[in-house]
Design an enzyme around this catalytic site. Structure first.
Site, PDB file in Angstrom:
ATOM      1  N   GLY A   1     -10.178   2.302  -6.959  1.00 12.17           N
ATOM      2  CA  GLY A   1      -9.437   1.428  -6.046  1.00 12.17           C
ATOM      3  C   GLY A   1      -8.845   0.197  -6.713  1.00 12.17           C
TER       4      GLY A   1
ATOM      5  CE  LYS B   1      -0.526 -12.088  -9.928  1.00  8.76           C
ATOM      6  NZ  LYS B   1      -1.516 -11.048 -10.207  1.00  8.76           N
TER       7      LYS B   1
ATOM      8  N   GLY C   1      -8.108  -9.228  -4.687  1.00  3.58           N
ATOM      9  CA  GLY C   1      -9.115  -8.863  -3.689  1.00  3.58           C
ATOM     10  C   GLY C   1      -9.007  -9.742  -2.459  1.00  3.58           C
TER      11      GLY C   1
ATOM     12  CB  VAL D   1      -4.944 -11.446   1.563  1.00  2.02           C
ATOM     13  CG1 VAL D   1      -5.106 -12.956   1.498  1.00  2.02           C
ATOM     14  CG2 VAL D   1      -4.987 -10.834   0.167  1.00  2.02           C
TER      15      VAL D   1
ATOM     16  CG  ASP E   1       0.956  -8.658 -10.140  1.00  6.61           C
ATOM     17  OD1 ASP E   1       1.071  -8.943  -8.940  1.00  6.61           O
ATOM     18  OD2 ASP E   1       0.019  -9.072 -10.855  1.00  6.61           O
TER      19      ASP E   1
HETATM   20  N1  HSE Z   1      -2.282  -6.204  -8.383  1.00  8.77           N
HETATM   21  C1  HSE Z   1      -2.699  -7.476  -8.877  1.00  8.77           C
HETATM   22  C2  HSE Z   1      -3.733  -7.296  -9.960  1.00  8.77           C
HETATM   23  C3  HSE Z   1      -3.291  -8.358  -7.827  1.00  8.77           C
HETATM   24  O1  HSE Z   1      -4.113  -6.185 -10.299  1.00  8.77           O
HETATM   25  O2  HSE Z   1      -4.164  -8.294 -10.494  1.00  8.77           O
HETATM   26  C4  HSE Z   1      -2.265  -9.029  -6.983  1.00  8.77           C
HETATM   27  O3  HSE Z   1      -1.424  -9.836  -7.745  1.00  8.77           O
END
Ligand code: HSE
Length: 430
Positions: free
Chosen positions: A189, A207, A306, A17, A203
């Site tokens: 990837g 969020k 990304g 990023v 993750d």
């Molecule tokens: N690893 C996360 C995803 C992106 O696959 O959405 C970063 O939060």
């Protein structure tokens, strides 16, 4: 009037990023200056490995001493794209102590320590912006914090993790099992070598905590979010979902309780009808469905991860923070005035799809149905398929409390005639 003295930016972290942030700052410098009303200058880049070649970045700007960069006295804005808790947290506090506003993409840190970071920003009269922390490029944090500030959000349901959406989409479209789909995601990837944070829902839960705080003007932390990963989702679950006209998604769901006195926050796989807008979110895309009292239903869709997409969100924040600096103002800080508590998962009310392996003999169905009834869970449909004295029984319930469903399942497991509970999945979005 364009100010000629540039606003100086410290970039903390220069990975996927960060390098895109630096590239866009350079290639779009004139447009950014025109939009802000002053040039923005990349004044320093703090990295862990200084010897790595970074195309387009002047090696003279690179340092391993992020703290010294922040303390040197001329930095206006810090962009934190290191990720993780430390040293990111300490560096953000250092920035605030030195009059520096912060743009961060760090969901883990905001979910764990957002309140303290906001308090530090407020106390210093500085900005803390973090659009990139949730759903990458998708404008979501600012629309919820600002555009919907006059409305009342009652529910947020989203696909906020691209890796797991890619895996589930592959399972859905090809009939592959979890491992096969994960292997493909890794080869392409999308999934990291250690996919735990994604596939176990950490993750998405981070969020979810951030979105819950914004949506309900309260404080929610990672620990407040109920979390189930998607590693147990099977090809059989998809086959069953298809029979019901559904697909399976890993969802973050945030809801205001019917009495308005509490909220719930959860991340888990769920069946959703193919007619629901979230069902058509394919591959690694993210989408968030927001239900607000006056606005109705809104859907935010786009790339959730990304380098360049996430950098877009970071740059949007940078422009906003720089404009605030020039206006000698700050943007909206934390809004946690409702102080609504986050209830436990047992208080969630939804529908369930339960798949049981049972003995195929008289009275079994009655026994199973009685167990549901004893726990106050009403059955909507039952489907049975028998083979060689055994049967697979799929029960779909009406809406019930999660605690009641858990009690039902516990009791079902104790029945001699129930050989096993093959899967339990919530049904959402109806
Ligand atoms: N690893 C996360 C995803 C992106 O696959 O959405 C970063 O939060």
């Amino acid at each position: 009037m364009m100010r000629t003295r540039p606003l100086k930016v410290a970039l903390l972290g220069c990975g996927v990023v960060g390098s895109e942030v630096a590239r866009i700052m350079t290639t779009h410098a004139e447009d950014l200056a025109a939009r802000i009303g002053a040039p923005v200058e990349l004044a320093g880049v703090a990295v862990r490995r200084p010897s790595k070649v970074r195309e387009g970045i002047d090696p003279a700007l690179v340092t391993t001493d992020a703290t010294a960069l922040l303390k040197r006295g001329d930095i206006d804005v810090a962009i934190e794209v290191i990720g993780g808790i430390e040293p990111a947290r300490a560096l953000i506090h250092t920035a605030f102590e030195h009059g520096i506003s912060v743009v961060s993409a760090n969901k883990a840190l905001l979910a764990q320590d957002g309140a303290a970071l906001h308090a530090a920003a407020d106390a210093a009269g500085l900005d803390l912006y973090y659009e990139a922390a949730v759903a990458g490029a998708i404008p979501l944090v600012r629309p919820m914090r600002e555009s919907l500030a006059g409305d009342k959000i009652n529910r947020v349901m989203g696909i906020v993790n691209g890796t797991t959406n890619f895996i589930l989409d592959k399972m859905d479209s090809t009939g592959a099992g979890y491992q096969e789909a994960l292997d493909e995601a890794t080869a392409l990837g999308y999934a990291e070598a250690d996919p735990t944070a994604d596939v176990e829902g950490y993750d998405a839960a981070a969020k979810a905590a951030i979105l819950a705080g914004i949506a309900f003007h309260t404080r929610a932390r990672l620990d407040d979010v109920y979390r189930e990963g998607m590693t147990e989702v099977s090809a059989a679950d998809f086959a069953s979902a298809k029979r019901m006209g559904c697909t399976i998604k890993l969802l973050a769901i945030l809801e205001r309780a019917a009495d308005g006195q509490s909220v719930t926050a959860r991340v888990h796989p769920a069946m959703i009808p193919l007619s629901h807008p979230l069902a058509s979110v394919r591959e690694a895309y993210n989408a968030v469905f927001v239900e607000a009292e006056a606005a109705g239903r809104l859907m935010f869709y786009g790339p959730g991860a990304g380098g360049a997409p996430t950098a877009s969100a970071v740059l949007g924040d940078l422009v906003a923070v720089c404009r605030n600096k020039l206006a000698e103002a700050t943007g909206p800080g934390e809004s946690a005035y409702t102080q609504l508590p986050v209830s436990t998962m047992g208080d969630v009310v939804t529908r369930y799809h339960i798949s049981l392996d049972v003995a195929d003999k008289p009275g079994v169905l009655a026994q199973v149905a009685t167990t549901f009834a004893e726990h106050g869970v009403s059955i909507d449909t039952v489907r049975q398929q028998g083979k060689d004295g055994e049967a697979s029984l799929v029960v779909v319930t009406h809406r019930a409390h999660d605690a009641a469903l858990s009690g039902t399942v516990e009791a079902l497991r104790k029945l001699d005639t129930v050989r096993g509970v093959a899967s339990i999945m919530r049904v959402e979005g109806e």
